[in-house]
Structures are given as structure tokens and as C-alpha cells.
Design a protein around this motif. Structure first.
Motif, PDB file in Angstrom:
ATOM      1  N   GLN A  80       0.821  -1.207   0.000  1.00 52.72           N
ATOM      2  CA  GLN A  80       0.000   0.000   0.000  1.00 52.72           C
ATOM      3  C   GLN A  80       0.865   1.272   0.000  1.00 52.72           C
ATOM      4  O   GLN A  80       0.415   2.341   0.360  1.00 52.72           O
ATOM      5  CB  GLN A  80      -0.949   0.013   1.199  1.00 52.72           C
ATOM      6  CG  GLN A  80      -0.270   0.219   2.532  1.00 52.72           C
ATOM      7  CD  GLN A  80      -1.213   0.754   3.594  1.00 52.72           C
ATOM      8  OE1 GLN A  80      -2.424   0.702   3.453  1.00 52.72           O
ATOM      9  NE2 GLN A  80      -0.656   1.273   4.660  1.00 52.72           N
TER      10      GLN A  80
ATOM     11  N   SER B 221     -11.659  -8.413  -0.221  1.00 50.30           N
ATOM     12  CA  SER B 221     -11.720  -6.971  -0.502  1.00 50.30           C
ATOM     13  C   SER B 221     -10.579  -6.241   0.198  1.00 50.30           C
ATOM     14  O   SER B 221     -10.066  -5.244  -0.322  1.00 50.30           O
ATOM     15  CB  SER B 221     -13.069  -6.405  -0.050  1.00 50.30           C
ATOM     16  OG  SER B 221     -13.279  -6.625   1.337  1.00 50.30           O
ATOM     17  N   PHE B 222     -10.178  -6.733   1.373  1.00 49.39           N
ATOM     18  CA  PHE B 222      -9.051  -6.129   2.082  1.00 49.39           C
ATOM     19  C   PHE B 222      -7.802  -6.144   1.197  1.00 49.39           C
ATOM     20  O   PHE B 222      -7.094  -5.134   1.070  1.00 49.39           O
ATOM     21  CB  PHE B 222      -8.783  -6.892   3.385  1.00 49.39           C
ATOM     22  CG  PHE B 222      -7.584  -6.408   4.147  1.00 49.39           C
ATOM     23  CD1 PHE B 222      -7.686  -5.352   5.036  1.00 49.39           C
ATOM     24  CD2 PHE B 222      -6.341  -7.010   3.987  1.00 49.39           C
ATOM     25  CE1 PHE B 222      -6.581  -4.893   5.737  1.00 49.39           C
ATOM     26  CE2 PHE B 222      -5.231  -6.568   4.679  1.00 49.39           C
ATOM     27  CZ  PHE B 222      -5.349  -5.506   5.554  1.00 49.39           C
TER      28      PHE B 222
ATOM     29  N   TYR C 207      -8.206  -3.759  -1.926  1.00 49.16           N
ATOM     30  CA  TYR C 207      -8.086  -2.347  -1.576  1.00 49.16           C
ATOM     31  C   TYR C 207      -6.658  -1.993  -1.164  1.00 49.16           C
ATOM     32  O   TYR C 207      -6.226  -0.844  -1.330  1.00 49.16           O
ATOM     33  CB  TYR C 207      -9.066  -1.986  -0.460  1.00 49.16           C
ATOM     34  CG  TYR C 207     -10.514  -1.959  -0.911  1.00 49.16           C
ATOM     35  CD1 TYR C 207     -10.853  -1.467  -2.165  1.00 49.16           C
ATOM     36  CD2 TYR C 207     -11.536  -2.419  -0.086  1.00 49.16           C
ATOM     37  CE1 TYR C 207     -12.167  -1.434  -2.595  1.00 49.16           C
ATOM     38  CE2 TYR C 207     -12.864  -2.397  -0.503  1.00 49.16           C
ATOM     39  CZ  TYR C 207     -13.175  -1.901  -1.756  1.00 49.16           C
ATOM     40  OH  TYR C 207     -14.482  -1.868  -2.177  1.00 49.16           O
ATOM     41  N   THR C 208      -5.923  -2.961  -0.632  1.00 43.84           N
ATOM     42  CA  THR C 208      -4.513  -2.724  -0.313  1.00 43.84           C
ATOM     43  C   THR C 208      -3.731  -2.451  -1.597  1.00 43.84           C
ATOM     44  O   THR C 208      -2.923  -1.520  -1.662  1.00 43.84           O
ATOM     45  CB  THR C 208      -3.913  -3.934   0.422  1.00 43.84           C
ATOM     46  OG1 THR C 208      -4.593  -4.123   1.670  1.00 43.84           O
ATOM     47  CG2 THR C 208      -2.426  -3.726   0.701  1.00 43.84           C
TER      48      THR C 208
ATOM     49  N   GLU D 130      -3.656   6.205  -3.856  1.00 47.68           N
ATOM     50  CA  GLU D 130      -4.501   6.441  -2.685  1.00 47.68           C
ATOM     51  C   GLU D 130      -5.595   7.467  -2.998  1.00 47.68           C
ATOM     52  O   GLU D 130      -6.736   7.323  -2.541  1.00 47.68           O
ATOM     53  CB  GLU D 130      -3.648   6.934  -1.520  1.00 47.68           C
ATOM     54  CG  GLU D 130      -4.436   7.196  -0.243  1.00 47.68           C
ATOM     55  CD  GLU D 130      -3.566   7.669   0.897  1.00 47.68           C
ATOM     56  OE1 GLU D 130      -4.056   8.467   1.726  1.00 47.68           O
ATOM     57  OE2 GLU D 130      -2.401   7.240   0.970  1.00 47.68           O
TER      58      GLU D 130
ATOM     59  N   VAL E  69     -13.484   4.255  -1.132  1.00 48.14           N
ATOM     60  CA  VAL E  69     -12.785   3.343  -0.228  1.00 48.14           C
ATOM     61  C   VAL E  69     -12.477   4.069   1.083  1.00 48.14           C
ATOM     62  O   VAL E  69     -12.009   5.211   1.072  1.00 48.14           O
ATOM     63  CB  VAL E  69     -11.470   2.842  -0.870  1.00 48.14           C
ATOM     64  CG1 VAL E  69     -10.700   1.959   0.114  1.00 48.14           C
ATOM     65  CG2 VAL E  69     -11.765   2.088  -2.148  1.00 48.14           C
TER      66      VAL E  69
ATOM     67  N   ARG F  11      -9.234   3.036   7.225  1.00 47.37           N
ATOM     68  CA  ARG F  11      -9.514   1.691   7.747  1.00 47.37           C
ATOM     69  C   ARG F  11      -8.507   0.683   7.197  1.00 47.37           C
ATOM     70  O   ARG F  11      -7.984  -0.142   7.942  1.00 47.37           O
ATOM     71  CB  ARG F  11     -10.930   1.272   7.367  1.00 47.37           C
ATOM     72  CG  ARG F  11     -11.252  -0.168   7.737  1.00 47.37           C
ATOM     73  CD  ARG F  11     -12.618  -0.582   7.229  1.00 47.37           C
ATOM     74  NE  ARG F  11     -13.683   0.208   7.839  1.00 47.37           N
ATOM     75  CZ  ARG F  11     -14.976   0.053   7.549  1.00 47.37           C
ATOM     76  NH1 ARG F  11     -15.344  -0.852   6.630  1.00 47.37           N
ATOM     77  NH2 ARG F  11     -15.888   0.793   8.139  1.00 47.37           N
ATOM     78  N   TYR F  12      -8.225   0.763   5.907  1.00 49.30           N
ATOM     79  CA  TYR F  12      -7.322  -0.216   5.298  1.00 49.30           C
ATOM     80  C   TYR F  12      -5.858   0.112   5.575  1.00 49.30           C
ATOM     81  O   TYR F  12      -5.023  -0.794   5.639  1.00 49.30           O
ATOM     82  CB  TYR F  12      -7.597  -0.307   3.799  1.00 49.30           C
ATOM     83  CG  TYR F  12      -8.957  -0.909   3.526  1.00 49.30           C
ATOM     84  CD1 TYR F  12      -9.151  -2.274   3.618  1.00 49.30           C
ATOM     85  CD2 TYR F  12     -10.054  -0.098   3.244  1.00 49.30           C
ATOM     86  CE1 TYR F  12     -10.407  -2.833   3.406  1.00 49.30           C
ATOM     87  CE2 TYR F  12     -11.309  -0.649   3.031  1.00 49.30           C
ATOM     88  CZ  TYR F  12     -11.480  -2.018   3.123  1.00 49.30           C
ATOM     89  OH  TYR F  12     -12.737  -2.562   2.932  1.00 49.30           O
ATOM     90  N   LYS F  13      -5.549   1.396   5.753  1.00 51.24           N
ATOM     91  CA  LYS F  13      -4.187   1.759   6.132  1.00 51.24           C
ATOM     92  C   LYS F  13      -3.862   1.241   7.530  1.00 51.24           C
ATOM     93  O   LYS F  13      -2.748   0.765   7.790  1.00 51.24           O
ATOM     94  CB  LYS F  13      -4.018   3.281   6.061  1.00 51.24           C
ATOM     95  CG  LYS F  13      -4.059   3.816   4.640  1.00 51.24           C
ATOM     96  CD  LYS F  13      -4.094   5.326   4.594  1.00 51.24           C
ATOM     97  CE  LYS F  13      -2.761   5.944   4.904  1.00 51.24           C
ATOM     98  NZ  LYS F  13      -2.762   7.404   4.657  1.00 51.24           N
TER      99      LYS F  13
ATOM    100  N   GLY G 126      -5.475  -1.325   8.889  1.00 47.09           N
ATOM    101  CA  GLY G 126      -5.594  -2.780   8.815  1.00 47.09           C
ATOM    102  C   GLY G 126      -4.305  -3.476   8.429  1.00 47.09           C
ATOM    103  O   GLY G 126      -3.968  -4.530   8.977  1.00 47.09           O
ATOM    104  N   VAL G 127      -3.551  -2.910   7.478  1.00 49.34           N
ATOM    105  CA  VAL G 127      -2.323  -3.583   7.060  1.00 49.34           C
ATOM    106  C   VAL G 127      -1.284  -3.592   8.178  1.00 49.34           C
ATOM    107  O   VAL G 127      -0.505  -4.542   8.309  1.00 49.34           O
ATOM    108  CB  VAL G 127      -1.728  -2.953   5.778  1.00 49.34           C
ATOM    109  CG1 VAL G 127      -2.664  -3.114   4.607  1.00 49.34           C
ATOM    110  CG2 VAL G 127      -1.365  -1.506   5.982  1.00 49.34           C
TER     111      VAL G 127
END
Length: 298
Positions: free
Chosen positions: A45, A165-166, A169-170, A177, A185, A189-191, A193-194
């Protein structure tokens, strides 16, 4: 590069191309694989996690300290420490808008200092057969449990990257971005999450390493950071994000481990090995470049 190394060392050493040595290579590569997988998702990401090796040391120390008190339950507690540290990395990075390089560099120092403070700079040995069996036992005869854990987690992380989806989206965040944000997106949340996933994998690596060596020490994660980044890049994951993934990282890990094993069998000293590894990293990355898309990985 991997095939070249295997062919070369099979020719130069009678011991290399044996089942026992092959299992030894797999066993010795599993902790590095877990650390490299932990670092792969932030890089995908377009971020980076420099705290991975320090978190291995901290979680290993916590696991070793608690085994004598709560037995095998110390392992999930140690893993939770990694998750907490990863969550802190992600929240600070995403919410305070600080560069991931600086955030995780600070976490690296905090984790190292905390591990040294807990151990007073010494090793913490323990004796618990259940905890040791998790890493050193053989659920499948002749195949160490550590290898099973590593391959299972490799399969799970590859599935996450490609089939959820995780994961998608990564990759999207790594590509752009801004475009991902405009597409709806939930970027933060995904930033976060990784980095949570990275902390989880580091916690597992630290707990398994402590179980394997039956002790915990603040420096037990030293030596994993640079090889893990080298493995990620050699596997084909671009530092600019959006390209590669955990399914490729295992190739870079195996290149490093096969190289070290083959050089050991041929009596090459550790100092010379460092020099050779540097050249191999450069060569492997050069071989992996797509000449039509070279700007993507600069």
C-alpha cells in the motif's frame, strides 16, 4: 535466480540436494518468511514497516516471560502484544498523517527499549514441553511444526491478498490512494488494517521463535529487518506499492536461505556471505524488472 542457486549448490556439495538439508532450509526460513510477509502488506500500500524485527524481539520476550506463569497461554498473549503494537502504528500513521517510515522507526526504538527493560539485557530461558512442541514438534513425521505454521500462514496471507476486498483495496491504495479515496474506499480503515496484520504476523513470528529456542531475549529479532525487505523486493513487490504480493515474497525468502545454506556447506565465511548476498539482491531485482514498466519500480 532460485533455480540457478539450487543447481549450483547441488553441483558443489553432495549434502545440499538431500531431504534432510531441504527440510533444514525450510525450517530455518520460516521465521524470516513470517517477518517478510508482515512487511509485504505495508509495502503493497506504498508504506513501510521498519518495526517488524523489533516486534519479533518484544513479543518473543513477553512470551518467554509468561510461559513459566501461564504455560502455553503465553503464546496468544505474546501475539496480542504484536497486534497492539501494529494497531498503534496504523492509527498514528493513518490518523496523524505521519510518514510510515518515521512512525515505525519510532516504534522500532520503543519496542527494542521495552524488550531490554523487561529482560535487563539478559536472556529469559523457560522449560515447557507444550510450548516447545508447537514449534519443534512434528505433527507430520519428519516435517517440523514450524514449517507447517509457516506454509499455512503463507497460504492464508496469499488468499487474503488475492481473494478478499481487504487485499484488493490494499493493492488499490498502492496504485493510487487518491483514486481509491475518490472511489469511496475507507482509506484510513485499510491503512490501519495492514499494520494490524503486520503486527499480528510479527507476534506469531516472535512467539514461535521463542518456542523454538526455549528462551526470549531482546535481540532475538535482530538480523531480520534488512533480509525481510530484501526478500520482499527480490520476490517482485515494488517499494512504490501496488505490485507483487505475499505469494511472491516466499521466492525471495528461499533465495536468501538457499544462498546462506549453500555458502555454509561450501565453507564460505559469514562476512563474505554478506557481500555475496548484496550482489545477489541487486542481480535478482534486476532480473525481475519488467523493462516495459521500469518506471513503476524505480
Amino acid at each position: 535466480m532460485l533455480f540457478i542457486l539450487v543447481a549450483l549448490f547441488s553441483f558443489t556439495s553432495d549434502v545440499f540436494a538431500t531431504y534432510g538439508n531441504f527440510m533444514g532450509i525450510l525450517k530455518n526460513s520460516m521465521i524470516l518468511l513470517l517477518v517478510a510477509l508482515a512487511g509485504t502488506f505495508p509495502i503493497l500500500q506504498q508504506s513501510i514497516d521498519l518495526s517488524v524485527a523489533a516486534l519479533v524481539g518484544l513479543t518473543g520476550v513477553v512470551t518467554a516471560m509468561l510461559v513459566n506463569q501461564i504455560g502455553i497461554l503465553a503464546i496468544p498473549v505474546g501475539i496480542l502484544v504484536g497486534v497492539a503494537a501494529g494497531t498503534a502504528n496504523g492509527v498514528i500513521f493513518a490518523k496523524l498523517k505521519l510518514p510510515s517510515f518515521l512512525v515505525t522507526l519510532g516504534t522500532l526504538s520503543i519496542a527494542q527499549g521495552s524488550a531490554l527493560l523487561l529482560t535487563d539485557g539478559s536472556s529469559i530461558p523457560f522449560r515447557n514441553e507444550q510450548a516447545q512442541w508447537i514449534a519443534t514438534g512434528e505433527l507430520i513425521p519428519t516435517v517440523p511444526n514450524l514449517v507447517l505454521w509457516g506454509l499455512l500462514i503463507y497460504a492464508v496471507t496469499s488468499f487474503i491478498a488475492w481473494k478478499t476486498s481487504f487485499g484488493r483495496y490494499t493493492y488499490a491504495l498502492g496504485e493510487s490512494e487518491k483514486v481509491a479515496d475518490l472511489s469511496g474506499v475507507k482509506v484510513d480503515r485499510y491503512k490501519i488494517g495492514v499494520f494490524v496484520l503486520s503486527g499480528l504476523l510479527c507476534g506469531i513470528a516472535g512467539a514461535l521463535l521463542a518456542a523454538r529456542i526455549s528462551s526470549g531475549q531482546a535481540t532475538m529479532g535482530d538480523g531480520f529487518l534488512l533480509p525481510s525487505i530484501a526478500a520482499i523486493v527480490m520476490g517482485g513487490t515494488a517499494l512504490t506499492g501496488g505490485v507483487g504480493g505475499p505469494h511472491r515474497t516466499i521466492i525471495g525468502v528461499m533465495v536468501i536461505q538457499v544462498l546462506q545454506n549453500g555458502l555454509d556447506l561450501n565453507g564460505i565465511g559469514s562476512f563474505v556471505q554478506e557481500i555475496i548476498l548484496g550482489f545477489v539482491v541487486i542481480g535478482a531485482v534486476w532480473m525481475s524488472l519488467d523493462r516495459d514498466k521500469i518506471d513503476v519500480v524505480k
